[in-house]
Scaffold this active site. Structure first.
Site, PDB file in Angstrom:
ATOM      1  N   ASP A 201       1.024  -1.174  -0.088  1.00  0.00           N
ATOM      2  CA  ASP A 201       0.018  -0.104   0.014  1.00  0.00           C
ATOM      3  C   ASP A 201       0.956   1.281   0.082  1.00  0.00           C
ATOM      4  O   ASP A 201       2.150   1.257  -0.162  1.00  0.00           O
ATOM      5  CB  ASP A 201      -1.107   0.046   1.310  1.00  0.00           C
ATOM      6  CG  ASP A 201      -2.326   0.704   0.928  1.00  0.00           C
ATOM      7  OD1 ASP A 201      -2.182   1.770   0.304  1.00  0.00           O
ATOM      8  OD2 ASP A 201      -3.348   0.343   1.394  1.00  0.00           O
ATOM      9  N   GLY A 227       4.519   1.888  -1.999  1.00  0.00           N
ATOM     10  CA  GLY A 227       4.467   2.303  -3.305  1.00  0.00           C
ATOM     11  C   GLY A 227       3.078   2.587  -3.974  1.00  0.00           C
ATOM     12  O   GLY A 227       1.853   2.611  -3.256  1.00  0.00           O
ATOM     13  N   ASP A 228       2.945   2.808  -5.062  1.00  0.00           N
ATOM     14  CA  ASP A 228       1.880   3.226  -5.915  1.00  0.00           C
ATOM     15  C   ASP A 228       1.446   1.981  -6.847  1.00  0.00           C
ATOM     16  O   ASP A 228       2.325   1.687  -7.910  1.00  0.00           O
ATOM     17  CB  ASP A 228       2.090   4.752  -6.595  1.00  0.00           C
ATOM     18  CG  ASP A 228       0.741   5.169  -7.239  1.00  0.00           C
ATOM     19  OD1 ASP A 228      -0.202   4.351  -7.644  1.00  0.00           O
ATOM     20  OD2 ASP A 228       0.905   6.251  -7.868  1.00  0.00           O
ATOM     21  N   PHE A 229       0.192   1.528  -6.508  1.00  0.00           N
ATOM     22  CA  PHE A 229       0.017   0.380  -7.594  1.00  0.00           C
ATOM     23  C   PHE A 229      -0.442   0.798  -8.919  1.00  0.00           C
ATOM     24  O   PHE A 229      -0.564  -0.123  -9.753  1.00  0.00           O
ATOM     25  CB  PHE A 229      -1.129  -0.452  -6.962  1.00  0.00           C
ATOM     26  CG  PHE A 229      -2.515   0.360  -6.651  1.00  0.00           C
ATOM     27  CD1 PHE A 229      -3.403   1.167  -7.131  1.00  0.00           C
ATOM     28  CD2 PHE A 229      -3.040  -0.087  -5.271  1.00  0.00           C
ATOM     29  CE1 PHE A 229      -4.405   1.695  -7.063  1.00  0.00           C
ATOM     30  CE2 PHE A 229      -4.211   0.740  -4.860  1.00  0.00           C
ATOM     31  CZ  PHE A 229      -4.835   1.629  -5.731  1.00  0.00           C
ATOM     32  N   HIS A 247     -13.446  -1.017  -7.503  1.00  0.00           N
ATOM     33  CA  HIS A 247     -14.799   0.140  -7.791  1.00  0.00           C
ATOM     34  C   HIS A 247     -14.609   1.557  -7.187  1.00  0.00           C
ATOM     35  O   HIS A 247     -15.387   2.561  -7.476  1.00  0.00           O
ATOM     36  CB  HIS A 247     -16.045  -0.655  -6.687  1.00  0.00           C
ATOM     37  CG  HIS A 247     -15.642  -0.363  -5.351  1.00  0.00           C
ATOM     38  ND1 HIS A 247     -16.579  -0.910  -4.216  1.00  0.00           N
ATOM     39  CD2 HIS A 247     -14.582   0.010  -4.527  1.00  0.00           C
ATOM     40  CE1 HIS A 247     -16.187  -0.736  -3.084  1.00  0.00           C
ATOM     41  NE2 HIS A 247     -14.867   0.110  -2.958  1.00  0.00           N
TER      42      HIS A 247
END
Length: 339
Positions: A201, A227-229, A247
C-alpha cells in the site's frame, strides 16, 4: 369482512420503505450499546440488560420492542429478551462495528444531501463535510477509527468465506494490493500457515499496519512494501488479492491496476478480485444500494455488473474464470492470464 394489512397497499409499502431509516437507526443503536455482547451468554430481563449496558430501562424497553419486531431479539412470555441467530451478528468482531458506523454522524449525515448531489452531479459527502471522505478521515481520528473498525469487521467475514471457497494449497506467496490496515492478509496468513505474504500500500499506510502483523505474530511471514499500484506492484507472487479497490476507480485506472498485477504475476498464478456485482434493473439488489453509497461518499466510485467486470478483465489480459458469492454483496472474481 377482513382488515387488510396496510403493507399490502402501495402506500403502505412506501411507508415501510421510508421506515427503513428508523430500523437502521435502531439496529445501529443496539450495536453501539453492545446489546448482542450482553445477551450472548443468555436471556435477560429489561432491568438486567439495562444495568449491564448502562441504559435507562424504559427507553431500552422501547428499543427492544422494535428489535424484536425485526427479528434481532425475541421476547419470552417470562419477560426476558433473548438474542436470535441474526441478532448474534451484531456481536463485537462480527458486524457490530459496521452497524455502529451506519448510525454515526460520519455514516449518516451525507445522505441528507443525496438529492441535491444528484441534481448537480456533486458529491454528497463533500457537500456535508466540506472535503473528500478520505481527507476527512485523515483529519478526524474518531471517524477514522469508526470507519476502519467497520471495514475490518466485514473483512473478517469475507476472509472466512474466502477460505471456504478458495483452495490456497498450491500457492506459496500472496500479495494484498492496497492492503490498508492488513486485516485481510493477517486473517489469510493465520488460516494458511504455508503462505508468505506481502502487504502492499502507500508507504505511510504500510508503516501503520506493520505493528498489527507483529501483534498477530506474523511479521516474520510478511514483507512490507510501500508504493503506488498504478506504477508497479511487488513481483513474482502466486496470488494477488485486490479487495474493494476496483470500484474506487474509472475504467482506465481500474484496467491499469489489473494490468500491473498481470505483469507481476508468477506463471500459473491468479488474480483474486473481491467486489460486488450489480444485478439488472428491477431486482432488489444489495450491491445497487452499495453503488448508491459509493455515489454519496465518493462521487466517481461505482459498482459494476458482471459483463462490465469481464470487459475490464479482458482489457487487462485476464480471463474471468468464475464469480463466487462471499459475504453480503461481495463476490470472489477469479482472473487468470488469458491464453
Amino acid at each position: 369482512m377482513s382488515i387488510r394489512d396496510g403493507r399490502d397497499t402501495p402506500e403502505g409499502r412506501l411507508m415501510e420503505l421510508l421506515g427503513g431509516r428508523w430500523v437502521a437507526a435502531a439496529v445501529s443503536a443496539a450495536a453501539d450499546l453492545c446489546l448482542a455482547d450482553h445477551l450472548i451468554d443468555g436471556p435477560k430481563s429489561t432491568d438486567e440488560l439495562a444495568r449491564v449496558a448502562g441504559c435507562h430501562g424504559p427507553s431500552l424497553q422501547r428499543l427492544l420492542a422494535v428489535l424484536a419486531g425485526e427479528g434481532i431479539v425475541e421476547h419470552d412470555p417470562a419477560g426476558t429478551w433473548e438474542l436470535t441467530e441474526m441478532g448474534a451478528g451484531l456481536r463485537s468482531g462480527r458486524l457490530r462495528e459496521l452497524a455502529v458506523m451506519v448510525g454515526s454522524d460520519y455514516g449518516w449525515r451525507c445522505w441528507t444531501e443525496l438529492a441535491d448531489a444528484i441534481r448537480t452531479g456533486s458529491v454528497a459527502f463533500e457537500r456535508s463535510f466540506g472535503r473528500p471522505a478520505f481527507e476527512h478521515l485523515d483529519a478526524n481520528p474518531r471517524d477514522e477509527a469508526i470507519y476502519h473498525s467497520a471495514v475490518d469487521a466485514f473483512t473478517r467475514l469475507e476472509v472466512a468465506a474466502l477460505a471456504s471457497c478458495w483452495d490456497f494449497a498450491g500457492a506459496t506467496s500472496i500479495v494484498d494490493v492496497g492492503g490498508g490496515h492488513g486485516t485481510l492478509l493477517i486473517e489469510i496468513l493465520r488460516s494458511q500457515p504455508h503462505l508468505r505474504g506481502i502487504h502492499f500500500d502507500r508507504p505511510t499506510v504500510v508503516e501503520r499496519a506493520r505493528p498489527l502483523f507483529s501483534e498477530a505474530g506474523l511479521e516474520e511471514r510478511c514483507d512490507f512494501v510501500g508504493g503506488d499500484f498504478f506504477d508497479a506492484v511487488p513481483q513474482g507472487a502466486d496470488i494477488y488479492v485486490v479487495r474493494h479497490i476496483v470500484h474506487n476507480w474509472p475504467d482506465d485506472e481500474a484496467i491499469t491496476l489489473l494490468k500491473k498485477c498481470v505483469q507481476a504475476l508468477k506463471p500459473g498464478g491468479v488474480v483474486l478480485v473481491i467486489e460486488g456485482l450489480v444485478l439488472p434493473p428491477n431486482h432488489r439488489d444489495l450491491t445497487r444500494l452499495l453503488d448508491l453509497e459509493m455515489l454519496a461518499f465518493y462521487g466517481h466510485a461505482r459498482e459494476r455488473s458482471k459483463p462490465e467486470m469481464r470487459r475490464l478483465f479482458r482489457a487487462a489480459g485476464l480471463r474471468l474464470e468464475s464469480a463466487e458469492r462471499l459475504a453480503g454483496a461481495s463476490r470472489l472474481l477469479v482472473g487468470r492470464v488469458a491464453s
